[in-house]
Design a protein around this motif. Sequence first.
Motif, PDB file in Angstrom:
ATOM      1  N   THR A  23       0.836  -1.202   0.000  1.00 52.09           N
ATOM      2  CA  THR A  23       0.000   0.000   0.000  1.00 52.09           C
ATOM      3  C   THR A  23       0.870   1.250   0.000  1.00 52.09           C
ATOM      4  N   LEU A  24       1.927   1.230   0.793  1.00 50.94           N
ATOM      5  CA  LEU A  24       2.856   2.358   0.822  1.00 50.94           C
ATOM      6  C   LEU A  24       3.505   2.559  -0.549  1.00 50.94           C
ATOM      7  N   GLY A  25       3.878   1.466  -1.191  1.00 50.28           N
ATOM      8  CA  GLY A  25       4.443   1.553  -2.537  1.00 50.28           C
ATOM      9  C   GLY A  25       3.461   2.176  -3.514  1.00 50.28           C
ATOM     10  N   ALA A  26       2.204   1.775  -3.427  1.00 51.05           N
ATOM     11  CA  ALA A  26       1.177   2.350  -4.302  1.00 51.05           C
ATOM     12  C   ALA A  26       0.996   3.839  -4.017  1.00 51.05           C
ATOM     13  N   GLN A  27       1.049   4.234  -2.757  1.00 48.35           N
ATOM     14  CA  GLN A  27       0.922   5.654  -2.404  1.00 48.35           C
ATOM     15  C   GLN A  27       2.094   6.461  -2.949  1.00 48.35           C
ATOM     16  N   MET A  28       3.297   5.888  -2.865  1.00 46.68           N
ATOM     17  CA  MET A  28       4.465   6.574  -3.422  1.00 46.68           C
ATOM     18  C   MET A  28       4.315   6.750  -4.928  1.00 46.68           C
ATOM     19  N   LEU A  29       3.882   5.699  -5.591  1.00 43.31           N
ATOM     20  CA  LEU A  29       3.669   5.798  -7.035  1.00 43.31           C
ATOM     21  C   LEU A  29       2.637   6.870  -7.355  1.00 43.31           C
ATOM     22  N   HIS A  30       1.569   6.908  -6.582  1.00 44.58           N
ATOM     23  CA  HIS A  30       0.526   7.913  -6.806  1.00 44.58           C
ATOM     24  C   HIS A  30       1.107   9.319  -6.679  1.00 44.58           C
ATOM     25  N   ASP A  31       1.886   9.536  -5.636  1.00 47.08           N
ATOM     26  CA  ASP A  31       2.442  10.865  -5.391  1.00 47.08           C
ATOM     27  C   ASP A  31       3.460  11.281  -6.446  1.00 47.08           C
ATOM     28  N   ILE A  32       4.209  10.320  -6.960  1.00 46.47           N
ATOM     29  CA  ILE A  32       5.308  10.653  -7.867  1.00 46.47           C
ATOM     30  C   ILE A  32       4.940  10.453  -9.336  1.00 46.47           C
ATOM     31  N   LYS A  33       4.273   9.360  -9.644  1.00 43.64           N
ATOM     32  CA  LYS A  33       3.975   9.023 -11.045  1.00 43.64           C
ATOM     33  C   LYS A  33       2.516   9.247 -11.440  1.00 43.64           C
ATOM     34  N   GLY A  34       1.638   9.378 -10.427  1.00 38.48           N
ATOM     35  CA  GLY A  34       0.231   9.624 -10.734  1.00 38.48           C
ATOM     36  C   GLY A  34      -0.651   8.416 -10.480  1.00 38.48           C
ATOM     37  N   ALA A  35      -1.947   8.666 -10.617  1.00 35.91           N
ATOM     38  CA  ALA A  35      -2.956   7.670 -10.289  1.00 35.91           C
ATOM     39  C   ALA A  35      -2.889   6.437 -11.182  1.00 35.91           C
ATOM     40  N   THR A  36      -2.583   6.608 -12.443  1.00 36.89           N
ATOM     41  CA  THR A  36      -2.558   5.466 -13.360  1.00 36.89           C
ATOM     42  C   THR A  36      -1.514   4.446 -12.934  1.00 36.89           C
ATOM     43  N   ALA A  37      -0.311   4.907 -12.619  1.00 38.28           N
ATOM     44  CA  ALA A  37       0.754   3.997 -12.181  1.00 38.28           C
ATOM     45  C   ALA A  37       0.385   3.340 -10.857  1.00 38.28           C
ATOM     46  N   ALA A  38      -0.176   4.107  -9.943  1.00 40.78           N
ATOM     47  CA  ALA A  38      -0.559   3.568  -8.635  1.00 40.78           C
ATOM     48  C   ALA A  38      -1.670   2.537  -8.769  1.00 40.78           C
ATOM     49  N   ASP A  39      -2.646   2.826  -9.603  1.00 39.95           N
ATOM     50  CA  ASP A  39      -3.755   1.891  -9.792  1.00 39.95           C
ATOM     51  C   ASP A  39      -3.286   0.585 -10.424  1.00 39.95           C
ATOM     52  N   ALA A  40      -2.366   0.678 -11.377  1.00 39.63           N
ATOM     53  CA  ALA A  40      -1.840  -0.528 -12.017  1.00 39.63           C
ATOM     54  C   ALA A  40      -1.065  -1.381 -11.006  1.00 39.63           C
ATOM     55  N   PHE A  41      -0.256  -0.732 -10.166  1.00 40.93           N
ATOM     56  CA  PHE A  41       0.498  -1.444  -9.134  1.00 40.93           C
ATOM     57  C   PHE A  41      -0.466  -2.107  -8.150  1.00 40.93           C
ATOM     58  N   ALA A  42      -1.451  -1.360  -7.701  1.00 39.46           N
ATOM     59  CA  ALA A  42      -2.425  -1.902  -6.746  1.00 39.46           C
ATOM     60  C   ALA A  42      -3.189  -3.080  -7.336  1.00 39.46           C
ATOM     61  N   ALA A  43      -3.585  -2.961  -8.592  1.00 41.98           N
ATOM     62  CA  ALA A  43      -4.327  -4.049  -9.237  1.00 41.98           C
ATOM     63  C   ALA A  43      -3.463  -5.307  -9.342  1.00 41.98           C
ATOM     64  N   GLN A  44      -2.185  -5.118  -9.592  1.00 42.55           N
ATOM     65  CA  GLN A  44      -1.294  -6.267  -9.755  1.00 42.55           C
ATOM     66  C   GLN A  44      -0.912  -6.908  -8.427  1.00 42.55           C
ATOM     67  N   PHE A  45      -0.691  -6.089  -7.399  1.00 46.13           N
ATOM     68  CA  PHE A  45      -0.118  -6.633  -6.167  1.00 46.13           C
ATOM     69  C   PHE A  45      -1.058  -6.623  -4.957  1.00 46.13           C
ATOM     70  N   LEU A  46      -1.964  -5.688  -4.879  1.00 42.24           N
ATOM     71  CA  LEU A  46      -2.854  -5.632  -3.714  1.00 42.24           C
ATOM     72  C   LEU A  46      -4.111  -6.461  -3.908  1.00 42.24           C
ATOM     73  N   ALA A  47      -4.430  -6.796  -5.128  1.00 36.72           N
ATOM     74  CA  ALA A  47      -5.623  -7.603  -5.388  1.00 36.72           C
ATOM     75  C   ALA A  47      -5.327  -9.086  -5.237  1.00 36.72           C
ATOM     76  N   VAL A  48      -4.067  -9.427  -5.013  1.00 38.98           N
ATOM     77  CA  VAL A  48      -3.649 -10.830  -4.907  1.00 38.98           C
ATOM     78  C   VAL A  48      -3.986 -11.371  -3.534  1.00 38.98           C
ATOM     79  N   ASP A  49      -4.545 -12.560  -3.501  1.00 40.30           N
ATOM     80  CA  ASP A  49      -4.843 -13.234  -2.239  1.00 40.30           C
ATOM     81  C   ASP A  49      -3.996 -14.495  -2.159  1.00 40.30           C
TER      82      ASP A  49
END
Length: 70
Positions: free
Chosen positions: A41-67
């Motif tokens: 989640t912290l990684g996704a927040q960093m991406l959001h702050d630096i690269k924008g929502a698109t990069a953060a959303d892609a990271f979150a979809a790939q890694f935070l949606a995993v169970d």
Amino acid sequence: IEQIKRDAVRALTQQLGPMAEQVALKIERSKSLAELRPMLTLGAQMLHDIKGATAADAFAAQFLAVDVPT
């Protein structure tokens, strides 16, 4: 969980370079999914702050949606 950690560190490092180092180390040290998720989640927040929502959303979809069982 090890593959997720490797892939997440690689993704963050590719997009953020040296700025990802602290979070990458914490991701690598995570011993369980419970420890890993907040770091992802912290990684996704960093991406959001630096690269924008698109990069953060892609990271979150790939890694935070995993169970993954711990």
